[in-house]
Design a protein around this motif. Structure first.
Motif, PDB file in Angstrom:
ATOM      1  N   ALA A  64     -34.598 -38.439  -5.834  1.00 37.56           N
ATOM      2  CA  ALA A  64     -34.160 -37.086  -5.483  1.00 37.56           C
ATOM      3  C   ALA A  64     -32.944 -37.132  -4.563  1.00 37.56           C
ATOM      4  CB  ALA A  64     -35.288 -36.337  -4.793  1.00 37.56           C
ATOM      5  N   HIS A  65     -32.072 -36.163  -4.774  1.00 36.71           N
ATOM      6  CA  HIS A  65     -30.943 -35.919  -3.887  1.00 36.71           C
ATOM      7  C   HIS A  65     -31.110 -34.490  -3.398  1.00 36.71           C
ATOM      8  CE1 HIS A  65     -28.764 -39.498  -5.336  1.00 36.71           C
ATOM      9  NE2 HIS A  65     -29.383 -39.213  -6.477  1.00 36.71           N
ATOM     10  N   THR A  66     -30.871 -34.248  -2.125  1.00 36.31           N
ATOM     11  CA  THR A  66     -31.043 -32.911  -1.579  1.00 36.31           C
ATOM     12  C   THR A  66     -29.688 -32.278  -1.321  1.00 36.31           C
ATOM     13  OG1 THR A  66     -33.113 -33.571  -0.547  1.00 36.31           O
ATOM     14  CG2 THR A  66     -32.101 -31.570   0.281  1.00 36.31           C
ATOM     15  N   LEU A  67     -29.600 -31.019  -1.686  1.00 39.15           N
ATOM     16  CA  LEU A  67     -28.389 -30.235  -1.490  1.00 39.15           C
ATOM     17  C   LEU A  67     -28.796 -28.980  -0.727  1.00 39.15           C
ATOM     18  CD1 LEU A  67     -25.429 -29.420  -2.226  1.00 39.15           C
ATOM     19  CD2 LEU A  67     -26.382 -28.441  -4.310  1.00 39.15           C
ATOM     20  N   THR A  68     -28.148 -28.727   0.395  1.00 36.64           N
ATOM     21  CA  THR A  68     -28.437 -27.525   1.172  1.00 36.64           C
ATOM     22  C   THR A  68     -27.143 -26.755   1.382  1.00 36.64           C
ATOM     23  OG1 THR A  68     -30.224 -28.677   2.324  1.00 36.64           O
ATOM     24  CG2 THR A  68     -29.417 -26.661   3.334  1.00 36.64           C
ATOM     25  N   THR A  69     -27.179 -25.477   1.080  1.00 36.05           N
ATOM     26  CA  THR A  69     -26.040 -24.591   1.317  1.00 36.05           C
ATOM     27  C   THR A  69     -26.536 -23.385   2.099  1.00 36.05           C
ATOM     28  OG1 THR A  69     -26.321 -23.219  -0.655  1.00 36.05           O
ATOM     29  CG2 THR A  69     -25.073 -25.273  -0.925  1.00 36.05           C
ATOM     30  N   ALA A  70     -25.620 -22.519   2.474  1.00 33.44           N
ATOM     31  CA  ALA A  70     -26.023 -21.295   3.172  1.00 33.44           C
ATOM     32  C   ALA A  70     -26.939 -20.450   2.293  1.00 33.44           C
ATOM     33  CB  ALA A  70     -24.782 -20.489   3.571  1.00 33.44           C
ATOM     34  N   GLY A  71     -26.808 -20.606   0.980  1.00 30.78           N
ATOM     35  CA  GLY A  71     -27.597 -19.800   0.054  1.00 30.78           C
ATOM     36  C   GLY A  71     -28.971 -20.343  -0.284  1.00 30.78           C
ATOM     37  N   GLY A  72     -29.240 -21.616   0.004  1.00 33.51           N
ATOM     38  CA  GLY A  72     -30.545 -22.169  -0.344  1.00 33.51           C
ATOM     39  C   GLY A  72     -30.532 -23.683  -0.413  1.00 33.51           C
ATOM     40  N   THR A  73     -31.552 -24.215  -1.084  1.00 34.52           N
ATOM     41  CA  THR A  73     -31.689 -25.667  -1.204  1.00 34.52           C
ATOM     42  C   THR A  73     -31.940 -26.061  -2.656  1.00 34.52           C
ATOM     43  OG1 THR A  73     -34.061 -25.579  -0.784  1.00 34.52           O
ATOM     44  CG2 THR A  73     -32.643 -25.956   1.118  1.00 34.52           C
ATOM     45  N   ALA A  74     -31.568 -27.279  -2.964  1.00 34.81           N
ATOM     46  CA  ALA A  74     -31.815 -27.832  -4.292  1.00 34.81           C
ATOM     47  C   ALA A  74     -32.192 -29.292  -4.141  1.00 34.81           C
ATOM     48  CB  ALA A  74     -30.571 -27.707  -5.172  1.00 34.81           C
ATOM     49  N   GLY A  89     -27.589 -37.009 -17.906  1.00 33.01           N
ATOM     50  CA  GLY A  89     -27.968 -35.666 -17.477  1.00 33.01           C
ATOM     51  C   GLY A  89     -28.791 -35.693 -16.201  1.00 33.01           C
ATOM     52  N   GLY A  90     -29.596 -34.659 -16.044  1.00 28.30           N
ATOM     53  CA  GLY A  90     -30.422 -34.570 -14.853  1.00 28.30           C
ATOM     54  C   GLY A  90     -31.164 -33.254 -14.801  1.00 28.30           C
ATOM     55  N   ILE A  91     -31.910 -33.068 -13.726  1.00 30.68           N
ATOM     56  CA  ILE A  91     -32.685 -31.856 -13.524  1.00 30.68           C
ATOM     57  C   ILE A  91     -32.593 -31.471 -12.046  1.00 30.68           C
ATOM     58  CG2 ILE A  91     -34.868 -33.048 -13.108  1.00 30.68           C
ATOM     59  CD1 ILE A  91     -36.170 -30.709 -14.789  1.00 30.68           C
ATOM     60  N   ALA A  92     -32.601 -30.176 -11.778  1.00 32.14           N
ATOM     61  CA  ALA A  92     -32.572 -29.695 -10.399  1.00 32.14           C
ATOM     62  C   ALA A  92     -33.618 -28.603 -10.231  1.00 32.14           C
ATOM     63  CB  ALA A  92     -31.198 -29.140 -10.048  1.00 32.14           C
ATOM     64  N   VAL A  93     -34.271 -28.619  -9.081  1.00 32.23           N
ATOM     65  CA  VAL A  93     -35.199 -27.565  -8.678  1.00 32.23           C
ATOM     66  C   VAL A  93     -34.530 -26.872  -7.502  1.00 32.23           C
ATOM     67  CG1 VAL A  93     -37.475 -27.048  -7.729  1.00 32.23           C
ATOM     68  CG2 VAL A  93     -37.218 -28.870  -9.434  1.00 32.23           C
ATOM     69  N   LEU A  94     -34.372 -25.534  -7.609  1.00 29.76           N
ATOM     70  CA  LEU A  94     -33.610 -24.782  -6.626  1.00 29.76           C
ATOM     71  C   LEU A  94     -34.431 -23.639  -6.050  1.00 29.76           C
ATOM     72  CD1 LEU A  94     -31.773 -24.885  -9.604  1.00 29.76           C
ATOM     73  CD2 LEU A  94     -30.095 -25.030  -7.817  1.00 29.76           C
ATOM     74  N   SER A 120     -21.617 -35.824 -11.123  1.00 28.44           N
ATOM     75  CA  SER A 120     -21.328 -34.760 -12.090  1.00 28.44           C
ATOM     76  C   SER A 120     -22.491 -33.777 -12.177  1.00 28.44           C
ATOM     77  CB  SER A 120     -21.006 -35.340 -13.467  1.00 28.44           C
ATOM     78  OG  SER A 120     -22.114 -36.045 -13.978  1.00 28.44           O
ATOM     79  N   PHE A 121     -23.710 -34.263 -12.049  1.00 29.08           N
ATOM     80  CA  PHE A 121     -24.845 -33.338 -12.063  1.00 29.08           C
ATOM     81  C   PHE A 121     -24.975 -32.615 -10.731  1.00 29.08           C
ATOM     82  CE2 PHE A 121     -29.150 -31.739 -12.050  1.00 29.08           C
ATOM     83  CZ  PHE A 121     -29.130 -31.052 -13.249  1.00 29.08           C
ATOM     84  N   ALA A 122     -24.526 -33.221  -9.660  1.00 28.82           N
ATOM     85  CA  ALA A 122     -24.532 -32.548  -8.356  1.00 28.82           C
ATOM     86  C   ALA A 122     -23.694 -31.268  -8.438  1.00 28.82           C
ATOM     87  CB  ALA A 122     -24.000 -33.462  -7.269  1.00 28.82           C
ATOM     88  N   GLY A 123     -22.604 -31.297  -9.174  1.00 32.98           N
ATOM     89  CA  GLY A 123     -21.771 -30.106  -9.364  1.00 32.98           C
ATOM     90  C   GLY A 123     -22.502 -29.019 -10.124  1.00 32.98           C
ATOM     91  N   ILE A 124     -23.279 -29.404 -11.123  1.00 35.58           N
ATOM     92  CA  ILE A 124     -24.075 -28.443 -11.889  1.00 35.58           C
ATOM     93  C   ILE A 124     -25.124 -27.816 -10.981  1.00 35.58           C
ATOM     94  CG2 ILE A 124     -25.789 -28.227 -13.746  1.00 35.58           C
ATOM     95  CD1 ILE A 124     -24.099 -30.346 -15.265  1.00 35.58           C
ATOM     96  N   ALA A 125     -25.791 -28.626 -10.164  1.00 34.14           N
ATOM     97  CA  ALA A 125     -26.805 -28.115  -9.245  1.00 34.14           C
ATOM     98  C   ALA A 125     -26.183 -27.169  -8.217  1.00 34.14           C
ATOM     99  CB  ALA A 125     -27.508 -29.274  -8.542  1.00 34.14           C
ATOM    100  N   THR A 126     -25.002 -27.510  -7.719  1.00 37.34           N
ATOM    101  CA  THR A 126     -24.317 -26.650  -6.748  1.00 37.34           C
ATOM    102  C   THR A 126     -23.966 -25.306  -7.365  1.00 37.34           C
ATOM    103  OG1 THR A 126     -23.421 -28.581  -5.614  1.00 37.34           O
ATOM    104  CG2 THR A 126     -22.318 -26.473  -5.216  1.00 37.34           C
TER     105      THR A 126
END
Length: 129
Positions: A65-75, A89-94, A115-121
């Motif tokens: 897992a990679h975690t992404l946090t923005t002002a709008g939420g988490t993924a 490819g990949g999968i993200a839970v947001l 490249s999938f990090a961009g899709i999740a963002t």
């Protein structure tokens, strides 16, 4: 998403994008009646993805897992690996407030997990707006 939420969401959205190659991007979202319900659904989705991380040799699996946090939420996003270990490819839970989504890219080779990090963002930005 309707199965996961048992029809208790206050709204649903789903879209599929296909590409000229044999690949598909699927996005499915639900709006929970409360933040607690959203957190529960997010946890259930993460568990489903993590169940596909420990697979026998030669079988596809999700990576770490990679975690992404923005002002709008988490993924939490996970690269998908073919049976030979290459990223495909990949999968993200947001989650953003009461909104929960899953985004999955299948069938498209990716030279780098970024490249999938961009899709999740992008999906997280859509979810929070």
């Amino acid at each position: 998403m309707r199965d996961l939420t048992q029809g208790k969401a206050t709204g649903y959205a789903s879209v599929n994008w296909s590409f000229t190659t044999d690949s598909l991007l699927t996005e499915s979202a639900a709006n929970a009646p409360t933040k607690t319900a959203a957190a529960t659904w997010e946890k259930q989705l993460v568990t489903l993805v993590q169940d596909c991380q420990d697979e026998p040799a030669g079988h596809w699996y999700y990576g770490a897992a990679h975690t992404l946090t923005t002002a709008g939420g988490t993924a939490r996003w996970y690269p998908a690996h073919n049976g030979d270990g290459t990223v495909s490819g990949g999968i993200a839970v947001l989650r953003s407030g009461t909104r929960v989504a899953v985004v999955e890219l299948t069938g498209r080779p990716a030279s780098a997990p970024a490249s999938f990090a961009g899709i999740a963002t992008a999906a997280l930005n859509r979810l929070s707006s």
